[in-house]
Design an enzyme around this catalytic site. Structure first.
Site, PDB file in Angstrom:
ATOM      1  N   HIS A 216      52.120 -15.321  34.752  1.00 15.88           N
ATOM      2  CA  HIS A 216      52.871 -16.324  35.515  1.00 15.88           C
ATOM      3  C   HIS A 216      52.136 -16.727  36.786  1.00 15.88           C
ATOM      4  O   HIS A 216      51.128 -16.130  37.175  1.00 15.88           O
ATOM      5  CB  HIS A 216      54.266 -15.783  35.858  1.00 15.88           C
ATOM      6  CG  HIS A 216      54.263 -14.590  36.754  1.00 15.88           C
ATOM      7  ND1 HIS A 216      54.174 -14.672  38.118  1.00 15.88           N
ATOM      8  CD2 HIS A 216      54.339 -13.257  36.465  1.00 15.88           C
ATOM      9  CE1 HIS A 216      54.212 -13.461  38.647  1.00 15.88           C
ATOM     10  NE2 HIS A 216      54.300 -12.572  37.661  1.00 15.88           N
ATOM     11  N   CYS A 232      53.414  -7.518  35.806  1.00 16.72           N
ATOM     12  CA  CYS A 232      53.034  -8.814  35.259  1.00 16.72           C
ATOM     13  C   CYS A 232      51.658  -9.243  35.766  1.00 16.72           C
ATOM     14  O   CYS A 232      51.139  -8.700  36.742  1.00 16.72           O
ATOM     15  CB  CYS A 232      54.077  -9.868  35.617  1.00 16.72           C
ATOM     16  SG  CYS A 232      55.692  -9.567  34.835  1.00 16.72           S
TER      17      CYS A 232
END
Length: 256
Positions: A216, A232
């Protein structure tokens, strides 16, 4: 020019130059003939002539590896002042990134692919803090990334199941336990400039199940190259917008 004997009449215009050129040609041909005779004196010129001393490269042509094709050109891989400029996207004004403060190796660029994976594969190299999108022809587009802290990292082979633009972020229950102030977002934080998922998110699934890990964007450009997320893989917002535009949302992902 040398002085002519007084008994001789000076040549007409240009004759002296022609005479010197003829002498030079004779000397050159004489030298070439001598070299040819030396060559006929034996089966191998390397036995007769000292090639290294003469600075002649004796490498056999077949032993020289072929040159790889030039790295491809991509209209979206330009100067950092263009790639990281402010832009309007989805109704949001994404701020300019002070790219001079980002280490050169972490800026978007085309490199020779070293992953060995098929074109279209996303390869995240945790130790390098790099993400590679493998291209046809032996190249890869490389982006700098931030990764998870110790104890929050995931590795393996999976796939991108789907993607979202300006995604909603919902902190998992265990994160809310660690940071009670996030309880206000237990129903989801709307997409926006302060959203931790940034401008785009790619959702990683393995064997049809959500791994909970994402690739992301992030408004925290200074975190690129660091290990400080909750697992992440984060990119500069301008980079995740570029990456998102290049994937089919079903690309294979390898995290090593």
């Amino acid at each position: 020019m040398r002085e002519l004997p007084q008994s001789l009449t000076p040549p007409s215009n240009g004759a002296a130059i022609d005479t010197e050129i003829q002498l030079s040609r004779r000397a050159l041909l004489s030298g070439a003939g001598a070299m040819a005779l030396l060559g006929l004196a034996g089966c191998s010129t390397t036995e007769t002539l000292d090639l290294p001393q003469m600075q002649v490269d004796s490498t056999v042509t077949g032993s020289v590896p072929p040159m790889r094709p030039a790295i491809s050109v991509d209209k979206n891989i330009t100067g950092p002042d263009v790639m990281y400029a402010s832009l309007t996207d989805g109704g949001f004004q994404v701020p300019e990134v002070p790219w001079r403060k980002v280490k050169p190796q972490f800026r978007r660029q085309i490199v020779v692919d070293k992953t060995g994976e098929a074109p279209g594969t996303i390869v995240v190299h945790l130790q390098e803090r790099m993400l590679y999108l493998v291209q046809p022809g032996g190249d890869a587009i490389r982006y700098g990334v931030g990764i998870g802290k110790d104890g929050f990292r995931w590795s393996g082979r999976a796939n991108i199941q789907y993607g979202r633009e300006w995604p909603v972020w919902t902190p998992p229950p265990e994160m809310i336990q660690r940071k009670p102030e996030l309880v206000k977002w237990q129903g989801g934080q709307p997409g926006g400039l302060t959203n931790p998922l940034g401008a785009r998110a790619l959702y990683i699934y393995q064997n049809g199940k959500d791994t909970g890990y994402r690739i992301h964007g992030s408004p925290e450009w200074w975190s690129i190259g660091q290990a400080m997320s909750s697992g992440c893989v984060r990119l500069i917002n301008q980079d995740i917008i570029d990456l998102y535009s290049r994937v089919s949302k079903k690309n294979p992902v390898v995290v090593v």
